[in-house]
Every structure is written in structure tokens, then in C-alpha cells.
Design an enzyme around this catalytic site. Sequence first.
Site, short mmCIF file in Angstrom:
data_model
loop_
_atom_site.label_atom_id
_atom_site.label_comp_id
_atom_site.label_asym_id
_atom_site.label_seq_id
_atom_site.Cartn_x
_atom_site.Cartn_y
_atom_site.Cartn_z
CG HIS A 112 -0.20 0.09 2.53
ND1 HIS A 112 0.17 -1.04 3.24
CD2 HIS A 112 0.24 1.14 3.25
CE1 HIS A 112 0.78 -0.67 4.35
NE2 HIS A 112 0.85 0.65 4.38
CG ASP A 145 -0.68 -4.24 2.39
OD1 ASP A 145 -0.55 -3.93 1.20
OD2 ASP A 145 -0.81 -3.42 3.30
CB SER A 188 3.66 1.62 6.28
OG SER A 188 3.31 0.37 5.74
#
Length: 830
Positions: free
Chosen positions: A145, A167, A219
Amino acid sequence: MNYIPTQTFYGRRWRPRPAARPWPLQATPVAPVVPDFQAQQMQQLISAVNALTMRQNAIAPARPPKPKKKKTTKPKPKTQPKKINGKTQQQKKKDKQADKKKKKPGKRERMCMKIENDCIFEVKHEGKVTGYACLVGDKVMKPAHVKGVIDNADLAKLAFKKSSKYDLECAQIPVHMRSDASKYTHEKPEGHYNWHHGAVQYSGGRFTIPTGAGKPGDSGRPIFDNKGRVVAIVLGGANEGSRTALSVVTWNKDMVTRVTPEGSEEWSAPLITAMCVLANATFPCFQPPCVPCCYENNAEATLRMLEDNVDRPGYYDLLQAALTCRNGTRHRRSVSQHFNVYKATRPYIAYCADCGAGHSCHSPVAIEAVRSEATDGMLKIQFSAQIGIDKSDNHDYTKIRYADGHAIENAVRSSLKVATSGDCFVHGTMGHFILAKCPPGEFLQVSIQDTRNAVRACRIQYHHDPQPVGREKFTIRPHYGKEIPCTTYQQTTAETVEEIDMHMPPDTPDRTLLSQQSGNVKITVGGKKVKYNCTCGTGNVGTTNSDMTINTCLIEQCHVSVTDHKKWQFNSPFVPRADEPARKGKVHIPFPLDNITCRVPMAREPTVIHGKREVTLHLHPDHPTLFSYRTLGEDPQYHEEWVTAAVERTIPVPVDGMEYHWGNNDPVRLWSQLTTEGKPHGWPHQIVQYYYGLYPAATVSAVVGMSLLALISIFASCYMLVAARSKCLTPYALTPGAAVPWTLGILCCAPRAHAASVAETMAYLWDQNQALFWLEFAAPVACILIITYCLRNVLCCCKSLSFLSATEPRGHRQSLRTFDSNAERGGVPV
């Protein structure tokens, strides 16, 4: 699994032992030490002085310590500290000291920063850091993402494999960077771990941190244990009050696991905020601050605002905010939230060529499009009614709302039927879309039962011939089989990247709203918004929401139409456009096409019988099964057929190879082995037979050449023997009285003389030499024995004496004679 990295044994903080030298080290000779007497004397003198000094210090009495003087401080008058911006100077100093203390990283943070310096790289998008990529084992991992490119020239050009399940995006680390990678471990005892912002607590299978320690932009950061090994990679977090639960990807013993707490958000750094416009004023699309930005308050103005921003990047954020009226506050999403967009739309009536009775009509269930991209035979049907929402704009999966004139009515979802040559099985419905699996057919029909129990249907011509998944035509999915890749429409109502265009419906004429009353025209609106235009009189043009009467006018002089600009409808080619066709809106559609795996049966393995450059297969299918084979040479030849019963197929196997594929089993490749009959080291005929099976053309050529060479050699030998015989016997034939030696007679097969008969010769031998007479009787016996031996061993090379004598031409025959001293007799034959 691609997302389990291989452990590497390249340590950054570990230096291996240098390799041992293969040659012995030679000890260098040590130079002899020459004593320095002057230095020794100087050292003795220094030692004596030090000893004397220590002795004097020990004898001297120790002095008592001096008393410390107390400092007297004068009391200062207390002064009130100045306040700056509501804070005193002391408070400001304390805040600065606290900030300085906070800025200094702790032990855990310093250790993580030291390790991250080598194994972590920034991901940038348009110059802004949006996340991080981490080197773990032999792979580089980046959250999927996180948008952007890794800020490293070698890592940016790698080909990443994406996994939506975890992901993550994963790629192989370049060889020259493997020494920078961190090790990973699946051992995670409960306790505290380290990451960039301090300690991470692991308990109950969850990683948690104090709220505020992590933020969007983190992230991709790794979590380390005390040995510097990676135990997890951070993807996001969920605020749970005083603590934040982390969404991570971690490793178990043999698999990758993704832990996603409820309500977790992705922690990629936010990109540039999309801006929308309203009346030449810009605002964030997800937070409209205006009055007409709520659909429930002002539907028509809200739709106009959405149409003005339909091509902007933040259009769907604006649509979501306008329909939920949240104005910046975040709402928990649910299944009904996905249907929320349909309250700004409405079903419609469209043209249908066949309404089920062989005639055309304007149907409330008109079929707009049919999509069949899925390989599993699923159909995605779009029609004019809406499923899952009632006429009051509330979510209800048991209802179907359809257009009935100007009104919207409800029907029961159980009355929905989809059919081709037979009834279809409906797998999912939402809005204008239906998912169904249908049998083969040449048409498609959709029907519902309205509130008056009448069937409303629409039929279109559509050729539906679903192809089987895999290579076997089965009817029931098996419990056990083989998983092969396929595509299907995902049965989810969540938002997708697919969208359809909506537009404002046009004004609909309706003469039933007009009635004649004693020379006047009455307009009965019935709760609708009506536009009217009457040519009688002046000023009889406008819009009304209530009943009104136009005096001294006729129905033929008035034109009335119902207008409704509070809802969109699908931009159908079978429906008239509004006055402004360029204005439109967009909504997401459900059921995206997804790549999955389908379980298919596997046909029974065929019985294989190998032959010489061929193979025979006995096939026993349980259902129609595809059998194909092809050659593997430069010019491949392909053949396929559907087998429905037990058959036997013999296919050639060339030297280049052949591949056959039976059903959903793995393809099998065969190559012909160089085998033949005969023996390479046997008898001549076995040798010829062996090589003829391997190289027929070359063997035939070699045998023919050798045969010609042997014939030429035989003819040459015979010619040379005849010539030598003639040359040897000619001198004796021309010389009177010459006797041929017995060895030469045997070698040259000299013929006997014809001067005397057999009786005369035998009488002469009896008189002159009886021993030779008896030898003449033994000669035939010896000839018989020699001929028998030669025939037995097939080694006879010379012809018999009589055969050579008979084959010689008569004119060339010579009589050999020998003469004695008697001139009258003229000689005696030998």
C-alpha cells in the site's frame, strides 16, 4: 513460499577468522640483546630516589583536614517571572528541557537505528517519504500500500512480486547487498521488542505500543528482538485508547502470517490532499465545509457539486462525505455503507426488444449489458432495477426496487429469475448487477414479479457457451483434485476500481396530470415537481409543486412534464438524455474480476505401452476429457481430441521428442531411444542388421560400396590369375622337350596332353612305373576328400581342374609334351 526469506549468514558486526596460510611460517631470527649498562645504572638510581621519598611521607604526621567555610547567601527579593504568551519563563525553560530530553533517543531506539542504518531504505513518492523497505534474509520487502519508489538505484529497478493477501511486495536482494540484510526469526516469546520509536510489547499474539509512538509514514519499519533479528514488519495500527495495536506481517515456523487488529489503518504517509472546488472556492474533498455538501439537506445542489468535481482525484472522497454527511468525522464502515451510494440514484425504465411475449416494450428490468470474462462460466448482468435497497433508500437485501411510471415500487428478491436454456443459479446481487451461473443457451432472460403479481421480463439474444475449467468437462466440483489458476467475479459488495456513469434524468412528459374543468385546465401534481407550459394567455409557464388551475385554456394548449433532479440514473443508451448531456456522475460497481484457483478433477492415468519409436496409450475417461499431443522439434505438429469413451491411441515418438497431455494431469514428454536389432560385435550379418536399424541409409550405402569393391577385387584377381597362368605356361609350350615342374603344374592347373588315350597311358605306366600307376587310382579318392573338406568349411577358392580346362577357349589350349631320344616315336605323352 516467496514471502519467507532465506536466512543469510553475512554479519555486519562479525568479522570472520582469516584463512589459514597453506605454507609454514618461518620464524625470523631474533637479534641478540646487548646489555646497556648505563641505562641499568639510571634505572637503579630512579628506584632509590622513589624509595626514599615514600619513606619520608610515611614518617611525616598527617595533617587534619581544613574546616569548610559555610557560604552565607543573602536573601533576594522574590520577583514575579514575566509571562510570555500565557507561560512564565520558568515553565518555558522546563518545556525546553523536557523537549531536549524527549529528543534524545533511548537505548532501544539507538540499537534499532544502528541496525536500520544498513537494512532499511526510504520509499519516496514525488520527493516525499511515504514508507520504508526492509532487507530481510535474501529478500527486500515493501508494503504494497506504500506508493513510491525505493530510494536506492539498485533496489528501485527490481521486479517485485505483489501479494494482496499479505499486503507485501517482495523481490530478490542483489548479491552485493546481501551483507546488509538482517536475519529473521519465527521465535517470539512474550515480552518486549524494539523498533524505531522504542519498545514494542508482544502479548497474546499481538504487538502493541503506547499511543502516539507510531504514525503514518512508519509502514515498512521492522521490529527487532534483542539479538537484532527481525520478528515482524509494521503495516499499520489501530488506536485502542492508551495503546495502539500494530498491524504486522510476521513469521511462524513454516508460513507467513498477517496480524490485522480490528479498525487498523495503513501507515503510509498521506499524499497530497486532493482538493475539490465549489463556487471558485477550494476545499479538501474528504471534508466539505459547505452547506449544500450534504445530500440529505440539499440533494439537487449536492449532485451539481459532485458533477462539477467528477474528474478530480478526490471525487469518491467527496461522494462519500456528501452521502454520509460526516463533515470530517470518521464513521465505521459496514455492509450497508456500500449501498449508501445508491440513495443518490434511482431505477429507470428502458427499451427492451423482447419483453417475453415476442414484442418490444419499455421494461423496468431492461438488460443493459452482460459480461462473461470469468473463466469459471459466471455471468455479470446489469439491468435497470436495483437490488438490495428499497424505495425508501434503506438497505434491505430482500427487496428489489423498480420504476413504475413516475413512482418507485418494491418487489421481493425471491421473485428474481434468470434463465437461458434453463434456470440459472443466482450467486450474488447488488444494485444494478446480478451474478449468475447459467447453462448454455442462445438467449438470456431476467424477470421479476411486481406488486400486482405480474411478471416483468426482458429477453435479449445472447450466445452462452461456457468453456470448462481445465481440460475435463465435469459437472460437480470434486473433493480432491488439482488446483489450477482461473478467474471469477468476486462476491463482495465492497468498492472496486470499476465504475459506471450516471446522469441527471430528463423531464418526462405526462398528459395524465391534466384535466379539463369547465373551460379551465387543472394540473394535478400528486406530490411531484411539474413543469408546465400553456400557450393560452400570458405567463402560464413555470414549475409547481402543488395543484393549480389555468383559466380559459384547453388541454391541447398545455404541455406538462415531471421533473426530478434529486437523483441520478444510469447513463443508458436506451433512455433519453437530460438537457445537459455533458454533466455526469460516477459510482463504483461491485463484483470485481479476481484471480483465484479452481479445483478440478484429474483423469485416471493412461496405460502406456512402449514400442519402437512409438507409444500406445489406453485411455479410460470418466467424463469428456481432452487428449492432445505435439512434437518437440523445430516444426511442432499439434493434435487434440475430446475422448468420451475408452480408446487406444498410438502416437509416434520422433528423435526430437513428443509431449502428450491427458486431461488435467501434468504433461508427459517422451524421447525415442536409439535401440535396434542385431549385435554390434556379432557375426557380419548381425553387425549389418544392428547398424541398419540405427542408420539405414548409411548402412545400405556402406554395404553396397563394400560389395562393389569386393566384386571389383574378385574380377581383378581372376584376371591377374589368368594372365599369370598364361605368362607362366607359354614358355614351356613354345620350347620343344621342356618339362613343366610339378609345383608350377599344380599352381597353374596345367591341362593333361591329348597324345594318348587313358588305356595307353595306364598301360605305359604299368610297364614303366607301377608305383605311379597305383597313385593314379588314389588321385580320385584324394580329390573327393579335398572337395568334401572344402564344401564342409566353405573355404574353396579355386575351381576344379576340369572346370578351368573347360572354361579356357579351345583355340588357346596348348598341349604340353616331353620327348625322349627316339625320333621315330616323336615323343611320349606325360
